[in-house]
Write an enzyme that holds these catalytic residues in place. Structure first.
Site, short mmCIF file in Angstrom:
data_model
loop_
_atom_site.label_atom_id
_atom_site.label_comp_id
_atom_site.label_asym_id
_atom_site.label_seq_id
_atom_site.Cartn_x
_atom_site.Cartn_y
_atom_site.Cartn_z
N HIS A 1 -32.64 -2.93 -17.80
CA HIS A 1 -31.90 -1.70 -17.51
C HIS A 1 -30.53 -2.01 -16.92
O HIS A 1 -30.40 -2.83 -16.01
CB HIS A 1 -32.67 -0.81 -16.54
CG HIS A 1 -31.94 0.47 -16.23
ND1 HIS A 1 -31.67 1.41 -17.20
CD2 HIS A 1 -31.39 0.95 -15.08
CE1 HIS A 1 -31.00 2.42 -16.66
NE2 HIS A 1 -30.81 2.15 -15.39
N SER A 2 -29.50 -1.36 -17.46
CA SER A 2 -28.13 -1.49 -16.99
C SER A 2 -27.70 -2.97 -17.06
O SER A 2 -27.78 -3.57 -18.12
CB SER A 2 -28.00 -0.89 -15.59
OG SER A 2 -26.67 -0.61 -15.25
N MET A 3 -27.30 -3.58 -15.96
CA MET A 3 -26.97 -5.00 -16.01
C MET A 3 -28.11 -5.81 -16.61
O MET A 3 -27.90 -6.77 -17.36
CB MET A 3 -26.66 -5.53 -14.60
CG MET A 3 -26.27 -7.00 -14.56
SD MET A 3 -26.07 -7.67 -12.89
CE MET A 3 -27.77 -8.14 -12.52
N ALA B 1 -30.03 -5.14 -18.99
CA ALA B 1 -30.06 -5.13 -20.45
C ALA B 1 -29.29 -6.32 -21.01
O ALA B 1 -29.72 -6.96 -21.98
CB ALA B 1 -29.46 -3.83 -20.97
N SER C 1 -31.61 -0.80 -22.06
CA SER C 1 -31.56 0.51 -21.43
C SER C 1 -30.30 0.69 -20.59
O SER C 1 -29.95 -0.16 -19.78
CB SER C 1 -32.80 0.68 -20.52
OG SER C 1 -32.69 1.80 -19.68
#
Length: 239
Positions: free
Chosen positions: A87-89, A91, A115
């Site tokens: 998720h975010s970083m 990903a 994500s």
């Protein structure tokens, strides 16, 4: 200390899900996903240095050594159909780790779930902001309980971690000529996320020669907090 935290340890695992946290996040963020997964799914999460159980270790400020360290530990795990969810970083860390794993010849890493982050995102540009500006940016995304920023002691602990991670992702660029993944890619995003549009999420299709699908959820950047069961299901569905 190891990068991988084991949240579940099935006696006879059929599938492995490895979760990569967001900037400032830790492995504990995904602990609750265990109740949304089948008993045969082995749930692991990545613990970046400098937080939670690794608080005393130096932060890692560049993508390459971080992805290399995680991929090395993942390669040492017994082969099992494996999904990487970031998720975010996280990903991008998961993506870079998977590139290394596929380059080494590993074939059991079958899916990447990316994500809340675009494949070639424009840097947010907040890593060098003042403390007050950085806190405001984090609060706007809703990922950390806003009350922690009212505590000077907690703010003093969290700010260097957040700043490090924002700088890491802001300075990251995909290498020219990066090969396409063999694994399936699924892009996850919130319909009100200010960091990524559905059109940007769809661009993850260009990262793989395998299957691609996009999944849109109701919510902002941390949509997955309210939809953990649904997201965990989609991460492993069909495997």
């Amino acid at each position: 200390m190891p990068y991988l935290v084991r949240h579940t340890s099935p006696a006879a695992p059929a599938l492995r899900l490895v979760c990569f946290p967001h900037a400032g996040g830790g492995a504990s963020y995904f602990r609750g996903w265990a109740r949304h997964l089948a008993p045969s799914v082995e749930l692991l999460a990545v613990q970046y240095p400098g937080r939670e159980s690794r608080f005393t270790e130096p932060l890692v400020g560049e993508m390459a050594p971080l992805a290399e360290a995680v991929s090395t530990e993942l390669a040492a795990e017994p082969p099992l159909p494996t999904v990487l969810f970031g998720h975010s970083m996280g990903a991008m860390v998961a993506y870079e780790a998977l590139l290394r794993l596929e380059a080494s010849g590993a074939t059991h890493f079958t899916r990447l779930c990316a994500s809340g982050h675009a494949l070639d995102a424009t840097p947010a540009g907040v890593a060098e902001d003042t403390d007050a500006e950085l806190i405001a940016s984090v609060k706007a995304l809703g990922g950390t309980n806003a009350a922690v920023w009212d505590s000077p002691d907690l703010s003093e602990i969290l700010l260097p971690i957040i700043r490090n991670d924002y700088r890491l992702i802001d300075t990251y660029r995909r290498a020219p000529g990066t090969p396409l993944l063999r694994a399936e890619v699924r892009a996850f995003s919130g319909d009100a996320d200010p960091r990524i549009t559905p059109e940007q999420a769809a661009l993850w299709a260009g990262a793989t020669k395998g299957p691609f699908s996009a999944h849109l959820f109701e919510g902002a950047h941390f949509y997955l907090t309210d939809h953990a069961a649904q997201v965990a299901h989609h991460a492993v569905a069909g495997l």
